[in-house]
Design a protein around this motif. Structure first.
Motif, PDB file in Angstrom:
ATOM      1  N   PHE A 103      44.597  42.690  39.424  1.00 52.13           N
ATOM      2  CA  PHE A 103      45.643  42.304  40.366  1.00 52.13           C
ATOM      3  C   PHE A 103      45.047  41.976  41.725  1.00 52.13           C
ATOM      4  N   SER A 146      46.744  42.453  45.356  1.00 59.00           N
ATOM      5  CA  SER A 146      47.955  43.001  45.976  1.00 59.00           C
ATOM      6  C   SER A 146      47.984  42.594  47.443  1.00 59.00           C
ATOM      7  N   TYR A 196      51.285  48.150  38.116  1.00 54.98           N
ATOM      8  CA  TYR A 196      52.153  47.107  38.674  1.00 54.98           C
ATOM      9  C   TYR A 196      53.402  47.727  39.311  1.00 54.98           C
ATOM     10  N   LEU A 213      52.433  49.727  42.599  1.00 56.92           N
ATOM     11  CA  LEU A 213      52.152  48.862  43.749  1.00 56.92           C
ATOM     12  C   LEU A 213      53.414  48.136  44.224  1.00 56.92           C
ATOM     13  N   SER A 214      54.201  47.622  43.284  1.00 56.66           N
ATOM     14  CA  SER A 214      55.427  46.908  43.646  1.00 56.66           C
ATOM     15  C   SER A 214      56.408  47.822  44.360  1.00 56.66           C
ATOM     16  N   ALA A 274      59.467  45.331  44.439  1.00 56.20           N
ATOM     17  CA  ALA A 274      59.016  45.000  45.795  1.00 56.20           C
ATOM     18  C   ALA A 274      60.206  44.676  46.689  1.00 56.20           C
ATOM     19  N   TYR A 334      54.196  46.107  47.751  1.00 53.27           N
ATOM     20  CA  TYR A 334      53.148  45.091  47.615  1.00 53.27           C
ATOM     21  C   TYR A 334      53.625  43.943  46.745  1.00 53.27           C
ATOM     22  N   ARG A 335      53.197  42.743  47.078  1.00 54.22           N
ATOM     23  CA  ARG A 335      53.386  41.575  46.217  1.00 54.22           C
ATOM     24  C   ARG A 335      52.160  41.523  45.325  1.00 54.22           C
ATOM     25  N   ILE A 336      52.382  41.317  44.056  1.00 58.90           N
ATOM     26  CA  ILE A 336      51.297  41.415  43.084  1.00 58.90           C
ATOM     27  C   ILE A 336      51.053  40.070  42.412  1.00 58.90           C
TER      28      ILE A 336
END
Length: 127
Positions: free
Chosen positions: A69, A71, A32, A35-36, A104, A40-42
């Protein structure tokens, strides 16, 4: 992310094995954050086996299984940095207000060249 983790007690691994979510929490939080931080919006995806005889209600959002997730990436417009610079030159002070998570939001601020960041978390619930 905590909202979905709060209603999950299990997690399904990539090979389909269902385990206690506590075994995977470090991995979940790390992925998380990774990616954030990349902008990215998760969205977390979880499921629970239920009967089709009635509607699934909010009260039944417990003992669910985290599946993974989704993404999403929505890059800033190409010329937003130039627009921000022009606005600053005109004396406009800009703030970034977003419903995204802090990582993010910080990534977006960095991508568009904002030096300061005002972070506002807005919880949106589906009805």
């Amino acid at each position: 992310m905590n909202s979905i983790l709060d209603v999950c007690c299990l997690a399904e691994t990539s090979n389909g094995v269902v385990v206690d979510i506590r075994e995977k929490l470090d991995s979940i939080h790390n992925q998380y954050a990774k990616l954030s931080s990349a902008g990215y919006r998760i969205l977390g995806v979880a499921y629970k086996k239920t009967s089709t005889d009635k509607n699934f209600t909010r009260e039944e959002e417990n003992n669910m299984t985290l599946l993974g997730f989704i993404s999403l990436f929505d890059p800033p417009k190409k010329d937003v940095g130039k627009t921000i610079a022009n606005l600053r030159n005109l004396g406009v002070e800009l703030k970034l207000i977003t419903g995204d998570n802090e990582l993010a939001a910080a990534s977006l601020a960095d991508q568009i060249g904002m030096e300061t960041l005002l972070y506002l978390l807005v919880y949106k619930y589906a009805i």
